[in-house]
Design an enzyme around this catalytic site. Structure first.
Site, PDB file in Angstrom:
ATOM      1  N   GLN A 350       0.871  -1.170   0.000  1.00 32.36           N
ATOM      2  CA  GLN A 350       0.000   0.000   0.000  1.00 32.36           C
ATOM      3  C   GLN A 350       0.909   1.222   0.000  1.00 32.36           C
ATOM      4  O   GLN A 350       2.065   1.138   0.425  1.00 32.36           O
ATOM      5  CB  GLN A 350      -0.883   0.009   1.248  1.00 32.36           C
ATOM      6  CG  GLN A 350      -2.140   0.833   1.143  1.00 32.36           C
ATOM      7  CD  GLN A 350      -3.360   0.008   0.810  1.00 32.36           C
ATOM      8  OE1 GLN A 350      -3.665  -0.964   1.467  1.00 32.36           O
ATOM      9  NE2 GLN A 350      -4.054   0.384  -0.239  1.00 32.36           N
ATOM     10  N   THR A 519      -0.311  -0.617   6.721  1.00 31.32           N
ATOM     11  CA  THR A 519      -1.526  -1.424   6.717  1.00 31.32           C
ATOM     12  C   THR A 519      -1.078  -2.884   6.750  1.00 31.32           C
ATOM     13  O   THR A 519       0.110  -3.184   6.651  1.00 31.32           O
ATOM     14  CB  THR A 519      -2.390  -1.233   5.445  1.00 31.32           C
ATOM     15  OG1 THR A 519      -1.679  -1.792   4.317  1.00 31.32           O
ATOM     16  CG2 THR A 519      -2.706   0.234   5.180  1.00 31.32           C
ATOM     17  N   THR A 520      -2.050  -3.790   6.858  1.00 31.29           N
ATOM     18  CA  THR A 520      -1.752  -5.221   6.741  1.00 31.29           C
ATOM     19  C   THR A 520      -2.234  -5.719   5.380  1.00 31.29           C
ATOM     20  O   THR A 520      -2.557  -6.891   5.203  1.00 31.29           O
ATOM     21  CB  THR A 520      -2.391  -5.982   7.917  1.00 31.29           C
ATOM     22  OG1 THR A 520      -1.981  -5.354   9.136  1.00 31.29           O
ATOM     23  CG2 THR A 520      -1.948  -7.432   7.993  1.00 31.29           C
ATOM     24  N   HIS A 521      -2.276  -4.810   4.418  1.00 31.60           N
ATOM     25  CA  HIS A 521      -2.783  -5.125   3.080  1.00 31.60           C
ATOM     26  C   HIS A 521      -1.634  -5.502   2.152  1.00 31.60           C
ATOM     27  O   HIS A 521      -1.230  -4.730   1.285  1.00 31.60           O
ATOM     28  CB  HIS A 521      -3.558  -3.925   2.518  1.00 31.60           C
ATOM     29  CG  HIS A 521      -4.647  -3.450   3.416  1.00 31.60           C
ATOM     30  ND1 HIS A 521      -5.145  -2.169   3.382  1.00 31.60           N
ATOM     31  CD2 HIS A 521      -5.340  -4.098   4.394  1.00 31.60           C
ATOM     32  CE1 HIS A 521      -6.089  -2.029   4.300  1.00 31.60           C
ATOM     33  NE2 HIS A 521      -6.226  -3.190   4.916  1.00 31.60           N
ATOM     34  N   LEU A 522      -1.097  -6.704   2.340  1.00 26.42           N
ATOM     35  CA  LEU A 522      -0.051  -7.213   1.466  1.00 26.42           C
ATOM     36  C   LEU A 522      -0.699  -8.018   0.343  1.00 26.42           C
ATOM     37  O   LEU A 522      -1.690  -8.709   0.564  1.00 26.42           O
ATOM     38  CB  LEU A 522       0.939  -8.065   2.256  1.00 26.42           C
ATOM     39  CG  LEU A 522       1.688  -7.283   3.343  1.00 26.42           C
ATOM     40  CD1 LEU A 522       1.104  -7.592   4.702  1.00 26.42           C
ATOM     41  CD2 LEU A 522       3.171  -7.602   3.333  1.00 26.42           C
TER      42      LEU A 522
END
Length: 592
Positions: A350, A519-522
């Site tokens: 992100q 974020t933890t949006h990998l």
């Protein structure tokens, strides 16, 4: 010697959103299903019981429901000529563990997708020409369209109990002047619930964005605005804006999670079994490596167990999916030197930046209240909603105020120049805490040849297996986009008429900082597509090489989105499950 269990029709690895959805869909198809979750059993009681469920020290500081990095982690480096070192303290991203996975600790922002982002490369080449995409950028199309996925977005929202305001339904505009998103694609149905109420900070932001000529709208939220019973019969209570969503189990049963919305229905199914504390070591393959025969895992007593199955669903967290495929020999590992191979390719993240606005004492933003998905956003600079040609970068970003609850330990804002401790720090916190708001650029992130995942040659997990290695850094395109977006967000920040603002964009040459949360949006690493030379799974999330292995999750995204990934992850999982139920089970084999 491994203990061999009775064969089942399907084994599901990981029990977050994708694992829960797949388990429910396959059970409905009449299959026997075993779900293996390597973390502990988590349930809404006692984990979500009040008041211990809103203990910041236990959950956000000591990471009760996050991955234990002492057992397994990833290693990290900025470039392939460096030596990677282990990620030893949760900071930049926070993968979950236990029943519900990241679906238990997520915030609840529940978007669909901008249709052009599903055909990213084709869209940019058609509008701007092939030369507009920078050399070394490996973005590609998903291989599926918004129109194909729309029924599954609708289905997921009804399961999640999503709150929001539609812009148009079946071609009819219904949300103008009511908080709908001007840029949103058409929908077949309204949101299941009306949008959540706006916090005061969201109201301020809405007015400022509108005065600046933009198009503010209410964030779609999987935090319920009213009581709700979902399509599986699971009941949810109305969100009370307690301010403890991200990182916590919801004591009001208001935030959608696999634990609240799907598991209660699965518990009634005699053909379903969830085994916690079951750490999958590998997917077992036939001698010709063209089919999976099941999995091998370590149980809670440390015993090695083999679970035979006809279908294997790898549905863990993004990088766990990639890691397990590499450990199991499923798909050709990616080689950045030759730009060949598919597993580990197109790893993305992100591209965030934040501005905080500080006000006089007569403006009370009350940041201690909030909900994970509540807020107001604009999409004027998301996806390709503006002309990129003059600016020379790929990608877009939604901007928003998302007041999720500023915590008493980690969320104390201070003015520039304030000491980090002592009486002056205390005085500044007291002066500013209830008189500030935070707004974000939630930027998309593109995939590049130099950002990838592979197995680390040095470090191993508690089970003696090589750790996953991340090679990742910001590229010139990321910096350009981030700087542009910061300047646009600053227009809204100034329109709020604050005392002062803080924040800055990324700078040229800046490296990714593993120590600061983003974020933890990998995304990526096992991406979907229509070409087996550039994708690990086909458009139905079926592995090209091993036809009875399906890999749902954000690992399938060829690049990162401006939006949070959960909505698209859920829709793609339902899409894949339908293909399994209606086509694969009738004739097992490649679906594309």
């Amino acid at each position: 010697m491994a203990k061999v269990m009775k064969k089942v029709d399907a084994v599901v690895i990981g029990f977050g959103w994708t694992g829960a959805i797949m388990s429910k869909e396959l059970i409905e198809a009449g299959l026997s299903v075993v779900a293996l979750e390597r973390g502990p059993a988590h349930d809404t009681y006692p984990l979500g019981s009040y008041p211990q469920s809103i203990d910041e020290l236990t959950y956000n500081t000591r990471h009760k429901i996050f991955q234990n990095l002492s057992k397994s982690t990833v290693t990290f480096r900025h470039a392939k000529d460096q030596t990677a070192v282990p990620y030893r303290k949760l900071a930049a991203f926070l993968p979950g563990t236990g029943t519900g996975g990241a679906g238990l600790h997520w915030s609840g922002v529940h978007f669909r997708v901008a249709p052009m982002e599903l055909r990213m490369r084709s869209h940019y080449e058609e509008r701007y020409g092939k030369d507009f995409i920078p050399e070394g950028m490996t973005i590609q199309d998903f291989g599926v369209t918004y129109d194909e996925l729309e029924p599954f977005f609708d289905k997921a929202e009804k399961v999640f109990g999503t709150s929001g305001t539609a812009w148009s339904v079946n071609g009819k505009i219904v949300g103008k002047g009511k908080g709908g998103n001007f840029f949103a694609p058409d929908r077949s149905n309204p949101f299941p619930l009306p949008a959540q109420k706006r916090t005061y900070s969201a109201r301020l932001y809405y007015k400022a964005a509108e005065s600046a000529g933009f198009h503010p709208y209410d964030l779609p939220s999987a935090n319920t605005s009213q009581t709700y019973t979902n399509t599986y019969g699971a009941q949810m209570g109305p969100c009370n804006f307690c301010g403890f969503c991200s990182g916590y189990a919801c004591y009001m049963y208001s935030k959608a999670s696999p634990n609240v919305n799907i598991l209660p229905a699965l518990r009634r199914e005699p053909g379903f079994e969830l085994r916690n504390d079951s750490w999958v070591l590998k997917v077992n393959l036939s001698k010709d490596k063209k089919t999976a025969t099941g999995v091998t895992y370590v149980d809670s007593q440390g015993n090695e167990v083999e679970q035979p199955a006809d279908i294997v669903v790898i549905s863990a967290f993004q990088f766990h999916n990639v890691h397990l495929m590499l450990l199991s020999g499923i798909g050709k590992p990616y080689d950045p030197a030759t730009n060949t191979g598919v597993v580990g390719r197109n790893f993305s993240y992100q591209n965030m930046t934040t501005i905080k606005a500080f006000f006089d004492k007569n403006v009370h933003t009350n940041p201690f209240i909030g909900a994970g998905g509540a807020g107001v956003a604009i999409d004027d600079f998301n996806a390709d909603n503006f002309d990129h040609a003059p600016y020379g970068f790929v990608g877009g970003a939604p901007f928003w105020v998302n007041q999720a609850g500023t915590k008493p330990i980690s969320g104390l804002p201070t003015a520039p120049g304030t000491p980090n401790w002592g009486s002056k720090w205390k005085a500044d916190v007291a002066e500013n805490y209830t008189h500030h708001l935070s707004m974000d650029v939630h930027g998309a992130h593109q995939s590049y040849r130099v950002n990838y995942l592979d197995l680390d040659p040095t470090y191993k997990s508690v089970h003696g297996q090589p750790l996953l290695r991340m090679t990742f850094d910001w590229q010139d395109n990321d910096i350009k986009m981030n700087q542009f977006m910061f300047k646009k967000l600053e227009i809204i920040a100034r329109a709020l008429h604050p005392k002062f603002i803080t924040g800055s964009p990324k700078h040229p040459g800046e490296h990714f900082n593993l120590g600061t949360y983003q974020t933890t949006h990998l995304n990526g690493g096992a991406v979907m597509g229509t070409d087996p030379n550039t994708s690990a799974v086909n458009r139905f999330l079926q592995n090209w090489d091993v036809h009875n292995v399906f890999v749902p999750g954000a690992s399938a995204f060829p690049q990162g989105l401006g939006y949070n990934p959960t909505g698209l992850v859920a829709a793609l999982t339902y899409w894949s499950a339908k293909a399994i139920r209606e086509n694969y089970l009738k004739k097992p084999g490649p679906l594309a």
